[in-house]
Design a protein around this motif. Structure first.
Motif, short mmCIF file in Angstrom:
data_model
loop_
_atom_site.label_atom_id
_atom_site.label_comp_id
_atom_site.label_asym_id
_atom_site.label_seq_id
_atom_site.Cartn_x
_atom_site.Cartn_y
_atom_site.Cartn_z
N ASP B 90 0.90 -1.15 0.00
CA ASP B 90 0.00 0.00 0.00
C ASP B 90 0.94 1.21 0.00
O ASP B 90 1.75 1.35 0.91
CB ASP B 90 -0.86 -0.07 1.27
CG ASP B 90 -1.67 1.18 1.52
OD1 ASP B 90 -1.28 2.25 1.01
OD2 ASP B 90 -2.67 1.09 2.24
N ALA B 95 1.61 11.98 3.79
CA ALA B 95 2.10 11.95 5.18
C ALA B 95 2.33 10.54 5.72
O ALA B 95 2.95 10.38 6.75
CB ALA B 95 1.11 12.69 6.08
N CYS B 96 1.80 9.53 5.03
CA CYS B 96 1.93 8.19 5.59
C CYS B 96 2.81 7.34 4.68
O CYS B 96 2.57 7.21 3.49
CB CYS B 96 0.56 7.54 5.75
SG CYS B 96 0.66 5.91 6.49
N GLU B 97 3.82 6.74 5.28
CA GLU B 97 4.79 5.96 4.53
C GLU B 97 4.14 4.70 3.95
O GLU B 97 3.18 4.18 4.51
CB GLU B 97 5.94 5.53 5.44
CG GLU B 97 6.73 6.67 6.06
CD GLU B 97 6.14 7.19 7.35
OE1 GLU B 97 4.96 6.88 7.67
OE2 GLU B 97 6.85 7.92 8.06
N LYS B 99 3.48 0.81 3.15
CA LYS B 99 3.51 -0.32 4.08
C LYS B 99 3.15 -1.61 3.35
O LYS B 99 2.53 -1.57 2.28
CB LYS B 99 2.55 -0.06 5.23
CG LYS B 99 1.16 0.27 4.76
CD LYS B 99 0.39 1.09 5.78
CE LYS B 99 -0.95 1.43 5.20
NZ LYS B 99 -1.40 2.80 5.41
N ILE B 100 3.52 -2.71 3.95
CA ILE B 100 3.17 -4.01 3.38
C ILE B 100 1.69 -4.23 3.67
O ILE B 100 1.29 -4.26 4.83
CB ILE B 100 3.97 -5.15 4.08
CG1 ILE B 100 5.47 -4.83 4.16
CG2 ILE B 100 3.69 -6.50 3.41
CD1 ILE B 100 6.21 -4.89 2.87
N SER B 101 0.87 -4.38 2.62
CA SER B 101 -0.54 -4.67 2.93
C SER B 101 -0.75 -6.17 3.08
O SER B 101 -1.61 -6.61 3.82
CB SER B 101 -1.49 -4.05 1.91
OG SER B 101 -1.09 -4.38 0.61
N LYS B 102 0.04 -6.96 2.36
CA LYS B 102 -0.06 -8.41 2.55
C LYS B 102 1.27 -9.06 2.17
O LYS B 102 1.77 -8.84 1.07
CB LYS B 102 -1.18 -8.98 1.68
CG LYS B 102 -1.59 -10.37 2.07
CD LYS B 102 -2.89 -10.76 1.35
CE LYS B 102 -3.45 -12.07 1.85
NZ LYS B 102 -2.51 -13.17 1.87
N GLU B 103 1.79 -9.84 3.09
CA GLU B 103 3.02 -10.56 2.78
C GLU B 103 2.70 -11.63 1.74
O GLU B 103 1.58 -12.15 1.69
CB GLU B 103 3.59 -11.24 4.04
CG GLU B 103 4.14 -10.27 5.08
CD GLU B 103 3.04 -9.63 5.92
OE1 GLU B 103 1.90 -10.13 5.91
OE2 GLU B 103 3.33 -8.61 6.60
N THR B 207 13.47 -5.13 12.05
CA THR B 207 12.80 -6.26 12.73
C THR B 207 13.84 -7.14 13.43
O THR B 207 13.50 -7.91 14.33
CB THR B 207 11.95 -7.06 11.72
OG1 THR B 207 11.10 -6.13 11.03
CG2 THR B 207 11.06 -8.08 12.40
N SER B 322 9.54 11.21 11.85
CA SER B 322 8.11 11.29 11.58
C SER B 322 7.92 12.28 10.43
O SER B 322 8.61 13.29 10.35
CB SER B 322 7.40 11.79 12.83
OG SER B 322 6.12 12.23 12.48
N THR B 323 6.96 11.98 9.55
CA THR B 323 6.75 12.88 8.40
C THR B 323 6.22 14.24 8.83
O THR B 323 6.21 15.17 8.03
CB THR B 323 5.74 12.26 7.41
OG1 THR B 323 4.57 11.88 8.13
CG2 THR B 323 6.32 11.04 6.72
#
Ligand code: B1M
Lengths: 221, 343
Positions: B90, B95-97, B99-103, B207, B322-323
């Protein structure tokens, strides 16, 4: 009999602490075969096991992988024992809807909180990560939750938590749920600011907070 | 000594040679500095710049110009690698980085290992490589840092992270096989970045923190793959910065075994003490992400001065930005470091 019972409870505890799911299941099975009370086996065998594991985690003796494997052992034991719990014991299970707020996919912490709550006997409905505020509200209504537990690790997404509270207010159902918040950038002050019921810094304190909130004043239907 | 240019200064520090003062940098990727303030000023915005090498290069230069960081950093997210392997992304918003929506896979056991035939033309990894090329061709004074997500984090973005973390214990062989494949793909990406002009490669492996993995899993499942990647990048001649998130106490003894050229840490780590314990270590960091967002310029100046006083080799934000961080706060950090040379 009581000696055997104590031994099996101790074996259950040890199997969880030793991260041995097979042994936990087998011991749970033996509990049933011997006609020992399943609820007591959970209370005096599995629960102390998970408590030890989470203490070892706090002491950095165990880390996230160990906590996850121990949780699987507890789930395995519960799966065997639960069907044999006699009806009347502790009434209705408290239901908690948990998830990570919209914009944020950090979910390791949320999963640990879920695991601790589940192993303490709560029914937890996990709505996942990156979840819009209205999903929390819908889900909580749908399942008749007692508690809505919101997690985020990012300052930029914290505001979504306030929105959940506002949505509940707008629908006139704020009193039906306790709302708790947690995650690194959160604080009690922030919880107060958005009108949540409380903040917990870690998984164990989240369990304590929920207990305190639900016993202090019963949730009004 | 005359004033060095930012590229010379950073490379000197990474090669443990003399520099006129510590550089102040932000490595991009997980430590993306494309804040909302900058994008709103220049009109070169995310998420568009994730897909277009021209825009990516322009935004990276905007960031350096407005923040005062003495480097150019690409990309602006940490999802390029997992996307390359097949996870769903996604792309976020201004303003929002991303991201993984589904591995791509739910468990190590389900992974099908496609033969890796190099980077496809259309992937975002290629956009980053092309952006690096463009930046290189501009012959800038600032070093170009290309940021890569480390092997463990990439693996835990390709396979459901909770399952993957658990499977180190329950299916260690499978987890190693995944990490080997991921490392191979990352080596290819890193090599192309270096061949196309990246002056420095930065590896962020959030991680794989000491707090999440603990010492033994870090040693077995994070360290060897990080080192493999580092060695292969070194062979191509580029220095490597490694960023470790969280409290490093559980893995402190392993830090010296990381073969990178600088270690960057989170804000709770006492870099001065780390330097004293391991004098050969090139330290980098570690101005708190939260202080940068919520603090004021005075406090930030004060903490930056302390880092300079403590002899930290490279000054940078601790672990991310942070953005919604303000430019005045970031400039307090970069300005304080730059003033040092004028004394
Ligand atoms: C409801 O009641 C409760 C009660 C207690 C609750 C609770 C709820 N929820 C949590 N708790 C509490 O109990 C838990 C157990 O005791 C605790 O949970 P924690 O989650 O704190 O602890 C876990 C057990 C272990 N800790 C963690 O899992 C988090 C560790 C750090 C290093 C981290 C990780 C691992 C990751 N990251 Co990132 N990451 C960081 C983190 C820095 C840090 N040291 O915390 C943080 C959170 N990340 C950050 C950033 C910036 C990002 N990350 C990103 C991605 C990732 C990974 C995917 C690589 C990975 C997450 C994997 C996953 N699926 O969760 C990106 C996020 C994209 C997005 N939009 O979602 C990205 C934006 C990077 C980028 N530029 O793309 C920073 C946020 C800054 C901010 N704005 O506030 C960050 C603080 C690092 C930093 N200092 O800059 C308590 O907080």
């Amino acid at each position: 009999m009581s000696q055997l019972k104590d031994k099996l409870f101790q074996d259950l505890t040890d199997a969880v602490v030793n991260l041995d799911e097979d042994k936990t299941r087998a011991t749970a099975q033996q509990v049933i075969t011997e006609g020992i009370d399943a609820f007591e086996a959970i209370d005096k065998g599995l629960t102390p096991g998970m408590e030890t594991v989470s203490r070892l985690y706090d002491e950095q003796e165990y880390f996230v992988p160990e906590l996850l494997v121990a949780a699987d052992a507890v789930y395995g034991g519960l799966e065997v024992l639960r069907p044999y719990i006699k009806g009347e014991n502790n009434g209705k299970l408290v239901k908690i809807v948990i998830g990570v707020i919209e914009g944020d996919t950090h979910d390791i912490g949320k999963n640990l909180v879920r695991i601790i709550l589940e192993t303490e006997g709560y029914e937890v409905i996990d709505v996942g990560r990156d979840v819009p505020p209205d999903r929390f509200v819908e889900k909580a209504k749908e399942v008749g939750a007692d508690v809505i537990a919101l997690s985020t690790l990012m300052t930029t997404t914290m505001e979504g938590m306030g929105e959940v509270v506002e949505l509940l207010k707008a629908e006139g159902i704020r009193n039906r749920f306790k709302v708790i918040v947690g995650g690194a950038p959160l604080s009690q002050a922030y919880s107060n600011k958005i009108g949540a019921d409380g903040y917990a810094p870690n998984a164990k304190s989240a369990a304590r907070l929920i207990k305190r909130l639900l016993t202090a004043e019963p949730v009004v239907a | 000594m005359g004033e060095q240019n930012p590229k010379q200064r950073l490379l000197n520090v990474l090669h443990q040679e003399v520099a006129d003062r510590p550089p102040v940098v932000c490595i991009g990727g997980m430590m993306n500095a494309a804040i909302v303030d900058v994008m709103n000023t220049t009109g070169h915005t995310l998420p568009d710049a994730h897909f277009d090498e021209n825009l990516m290069a322009l935004l990276a230069q905007d960031v350096a110009r407005y923040t005062g960081f003495e480097n150019i950093a690409v990309p602006f997210c940490m999802t390029v690698e997992a996307e390359l392997l097949g996870s769903e992304i996604d792309y976020g918003s201004l303003a929002c980085e991303p991201k993984i929506s589904k591995e791509a896979f739910s468990s190590v056991g389900n992974v099908s290992f496609p033969e890796f035939k190099g980077l496809p033309d259309t992937c975002r990894a290629n956009t980053v490589i092309k952006a690096v090329r463009k930046l290189k061709d501009k012959r800038l004074d600032d070093p170009v840092i290309a940021s890569i997500t480390g092997p463990f984090t990439t693996a835990a973005s390709w396979i459901d992270p909770i399952t993957f973390i658990k499977e180190m214990r329950t299916n260690g062989l499978g987890a190693h096989r995944v990490l080997e494949h991921v490392t191979e793909v990352l080596v290819e990406f890193a090599s192309e970045l270096v061949r196309n002009g990246a002056d420095v490669i930065a590896l962020g492996d959030p991680t794989a923190t000491g707090e999440i993995l603990g010492p033994s899993h870090f040693k077995n499942f994070a360290l060897p793959y990080l080192n493999e990647l580092i060695d292969r990048i070194h062979k191509l001649g580029a220095p490597v910065i490694v960023h470790i998130c969280g409290d490093i106490k559980p893995i402190e003894k392993q830090i010296m075994n990381i073969r990178g050229d600088a270690i960057s840490t989170d804000a709770m780590v006492n870099l001065k003490a780390l330097k004293e314990a391991y004098p050969d270590l090139t330290t980098m960091g570690n101005l708190s992400t939260y202080l940068l967002e919520f603090g004021n310029p005075e406090k930030i100046t004060q903490v930056t001065r302390r880092l300079l006083h403590d002899g930290i080799d490279i000054i940078s934000p601790a672990c991310g930005l942070s953005t919604s961080t303000t430019l005045s706060n970031i400039n307090a950090l970069t300005g304080t470091v730059k003033k040092k040379s004028k004394k």
